[in-house]
Design a protein around this motif. Sequence first.
Motif, PDB file in Angstrom:
ATOM      1  N   ILE A   1       0.825  -1.199   0.000  1.00 51.00           N
ATOM      2  CA  ILE A   1       0.000   0.000   0.000  1.00 51.00           C
ATOM      3  C   ILE A   1       0.867   1.260   0.000  1.00 51.00           C
ATOM      4  O   ILE A   1       0.523   2.255  -0.639  1.00 51.00           O
ATOM      5  CB  ILE A   1      -0.940   0.031   1.220  1.00 51.00           C
ATOM      6  N   ALA A   2       2.008   1.233   0.706  1.00 50.28           N
ATOM      7  CA  ALA A   2       2.819   2.449   0.846  1.00 50.28           C
ATOM      8  C   ALA A   2       4.306   2.123   0.848  1.00 50.28           C
ATOM      9  O   ALA A   2       4.746   1.163   1.481  1.00 50.28           O
ATOM     10  CB  ALA A   2       2.440   3.183   2.130  1.00 50.28           C
ATOM     11  N   ILE A   3       5.059   2.965   0.132  1.00 47.65           N
ATOM     12  CA  ILE A   3       6.517   2.845   0.064  1.00 47.65           C
ATOM     13  C   ILE A   3       7.129   4.224   0.245  1.00 47.65           C
ATOM     14  O   ILE A   3       6.652   5.206  -0.342  1.00 47.65           O
ATOM     15  CB  ILE A   3       6.984   2.272  -1.292  1.00 47.65           C
ATOM     16  N   GLN A   4       8.176   4.307   1.049  1.00 51.64           N
ATOM     17  CA  GLN A   4       8.942   5.540   1.184  1.00 51.64           C
ATOM     18  C   GLN A   4      10.344   5.306   0.631  1.00 51.64           C
ATOM     19  O   GLN A   4      11.042   4.389   1.055  1.00 51.64           O
ATOM     20  CB  GLN A   4       9.036   5.970   2.651  1.00 51.64           C
ATOM     21  N   ALA A   5      10.743   6.127  -0.334  1.00 51.42           N
ATOM     22  CA  ALA A   5      12.103   6.042  -0.871  1.00 51.42           C
ATOM     23  C   ALA A   5      13.061   6.804   0.044  1.00 51.42           C
ATOM     24  O   ALA A   5      12.648   7.528   0.956  1.00 51.42           O
ATOM     25  CB  ALA A   5      12.136   6.609  -2.290  1.00 51.42           C
ATOM     26  N   HIS A   6      14.344   6.648  -0.218  1.00 48.40           N
ATOM     27  CA  HIS A   6      15.387   7.278   0.599  1.00 48.40           C
ATOM     28  C   HIS A   6      15.637   8.709   0.109  1.00 48.40           C
ATOM     29  O   HIS A   6      16.364   8.924  -0.843  1.00 48.40           O
ATOM     30  CB  HIS A   6      16.676   6.457   0.501  1.00 48.40           C
ATOM     31  N   ARG A   7      15.004   9.662   0.775  1.00 47.39           N
ATOM     32  CA  ARG A   7      15.240  11.058   0.395  1.00 47.39           C
ATOM     33  C   ARG A   7      16.559  11.513   0.986  1.00 47.39           C
ATOM     34  O   ARG A   7      16.816  11.324   2.171  1.00 47.39           O
ATOM     35  CB  ARG A   7      14.096  11.954   0.893  1.00 47.39           C
ATOM     36  N   GLN A   8      17.400  12.113   0.143  1.00 46.11           N
ATOM     37  CA  GLN A   8      18.703  12.560   0.589  1.00 46.11           C
ATOM     38  C   GLN A   8      19.079  13.858  -0.106  1.00 46.11           C
ATOM     39  O   GLN A   8      18.459  14.259  -1.089  1.00 46.11           O
ATOM     40  CB  GLN A   8      19.765  11.487   0.330  1.00 46.11           C
TER      41      GLN A   8
ATOM     42  N   ALA B   1       8.570   5.758   8.628  1.00 42.58           N
ATOM     43  CA  ALA B   1       7.886   7.057   8.628  1.00 42.58           C
ATOM     44  C   ALA B   1       7.848   7.587   7.197  1.00 42.58           C
ATOM     45  O   ALA B   1       8.763   7.342   6.405  1.00 42.58           O
ATOM     46  CB  ALA B   1       8.631   8.042   9.528  1.00 42.58           C
ATOM     47  N   LEU B   2       6.789   8.293   6.863  1.00 42.41           N
ATOM     48  CA  LEU B   2       6.732   9.010   5.595  1.00 42.41           C
ATOM     49  C   LEU B   2       7.420  10.356   5.761  1.00 42.41           C
ATOM     50  O   LEU B   2       7.611  10.833   6.874  1.00 42.41           O
ATOM     51  CB  LEU B   2       5.275   9.214   5.151  1.00 42.41           C
ATOM     52  N   ILE B   3       7.759  10.984   4.618  1.00 43.57           N
ATOM     53  CA  ILE B   3       8.525  12.221   4.721  1.00 43.57           C
ATOM     54  C   ILE B   3       8.023  13.321   3.791  1.00 43.57           C
ATOM     55  O   ILE B   3       8.620  14.383   3.697  1.00 43.57           O
ATOM     56  CB  ILE B   3      10.021  11.937   4.457  1.00 43.57           C
TER      57      ILE B   3
ATOM     58  N   GLY C   1      -3.744  -0.405   9.980  1.00 44.46           N
ATOM     59  CA  GLY C   1      -2.770  -1.484  10.141  1.00 44.46           C
ATOM     60  C   GLY C   1      -1.958  -1.758   8.887  1.00 44.46           C
ATOM     61  O   GLY C   1      -1.464  -2.877   8.692  1.00 44.46           O
ATOM     62  N   ARG C   2      -1.792  -0.742   8.040  1.00 42.93           N
ATOM     63  CA  ARG C   2      -1.017  -0.902   6.798  1.00 42.93           C
ATOM     64  C   ARG C   2       0.472  -0.718   7.075  1.00 42.93           C
ATOM     65  O   ARG C   2       0.878   0.188   7.803  1.00 42.93           O
ATOM     66  CB  ARG C   2      -1.457   0.130   5.767  1.00 42.93           C
ATOM     67  N   HIS C   3       1.297  -1.556   6.446  1.00 36.39           N
ATOM     68  CA  HIS C   3       2.742  -1.442   6.603  1.00 36.39           C
ATOM     69  C   HIS C   3       3.314  -0.479   5.569  1.00 36.39           C
ATOM     70  O   HIS C   3       2.926  -0.484   4.403  1.00 36.39           O
ATOM     71  CB  HIS C   3       3.408  -2.812   6.445  1.00 36.39           C
ATOM     72  N   ILE C   4       4.246   0.368   6.003  1.00 35.50           N
ATOM     73  CA  ILE C   4       4.936   1.304   5.106  1.00 35.50           C
ATOM     74  C   ILE C   4       6.353   0.791   4.882  1.00 35.50           C
ATOM     75  O   ILE C   4       7.164   0.708   5.808  1.00 35.50           O
ATOM     76  CB  ILE C   4       4.986   2.724   5.704  1.00 35.50           C
ATOM     77  N   LYS C   5       6.650   0.426   3.648  1.00 35.58           N
ATOM     78  CA  LYS C   5       7.984  -0.057   3.303  1.00 35.58           C
ATOM     79  C   LYS C   5       8.970   1.112   3.191  1.00 35.58           C
ATOM     80  O   LYS C   5       8.574   2.246   2.950  1.00 35.58           O
ATOM     81  CB  LYS C   5       7.950  -0.812   1.967  1.00 35.58           C
TER      82      LYS C   5
END
Length: 389
Positions: A155-162, A197-199, A234-238
């Motif tokens: 459902i949700a993915i957060q990439a590596h913001r840098q 965490a989302l960003i 209860g959704r997992h954020i990758k």
Amino acid sequence: MMQTFDIIEIVCYIPIILTVGYIFLFAVISLLPNRNYEKQSERRNRFLIIFPAYAEDSVIVNSITTFLKQDYPTKLYDVVVVSDHMTDETNAMLSALPIRTLIATYSNSSKAKALQLTIDETTEEYDYVVILDADNNVKSDFLTTINQYCAPSTIAIQAHRQAKNTNTSVALLDAVSEEINNTIFRLAHVKARMSSALIGSGMCLEYNWFSKHVHLLSTAGEDKELEQQLLIEGRHIKYLDDTPVFDEKVQSRENFGNQRKRWMAAQISALQSLGKQLPKAIKEGRIDYVDKFIQQLLLPRSLCFMLTPILTILIALFSCSAATKWLLATTLLFISLLIAIPRKFYNRRLVMAIISVPGLVFRMMANILHLKGASKNFIHTKHGISEER
């Protein structure tokens, strides 16, 4: 006199040791082996890419031009720019690109409104939506990599913001702060089998889920609102640590202060909102939700990093017995930072930048007096402008 000192000392110590202890725990967890997500082998998803852009004339065209170099099939993704308070010249340049431009004319703009407008104006079907900031750049394999981790249950993915720039001391500190947060609140959490965490950008969300929830967003902390909705369900954020999204870091003290003011307002708003369902979350054993509430209770990291060593020294001057536990807090803090900060930042420039931290923190503390309404009002961070040499 000593009783008053003891009370003040304990009142100061409790929030600091809780914050330091939390950071230390997850810094250590970040050293564990990586969590390997299941990759899907064949399916290629269709993506909607959204670039909300408020007065971003200096960076938006470059960001879009860079993004369009994706090695992913062009028929499987569409790019939408929400142009808000940008010039006719910029809009003309955007119209010449193979993208869709939506013109927004809000009197009180926000990223949430830009996202809502995009969904309202979209009639085609997509599998996932990707949200990027107007200053973000990605590699040509960004969508290909993201697609590999969009398994049916994702459902949700957060990439590596840098950081894509560290040209001023403020930008360098902002870059280091982002990496500390990546280590503690994203990498370590997924290694602990918890949600990242989302960003705010570099986010990928399942399209149907997003389209149903986007109109629930009402504050300037839209990422925290999305996070809360995910955790309620209860959704997992990758978190994809090896998938970078290059973000322009703030370059002036004024922008740094404005950014932190927006973040503090969003943190307070999130704390209040999360608290409403905390008893239910505890009863149902939703660890991610409880953990997110605890995160919002912690001191702002910049404040904690400055106050802990300073108070340790001051306490030691008045009471050697009390200084022992403060020395423990400072030691745990420095160990955490040594773990969380990437080695590439260990140089003379970082030392010089750290010297400027007290001034930045005092500016941030001054903003606490002006937080009323900040969670509802849009506070713009200027990009493409360096005000510090």
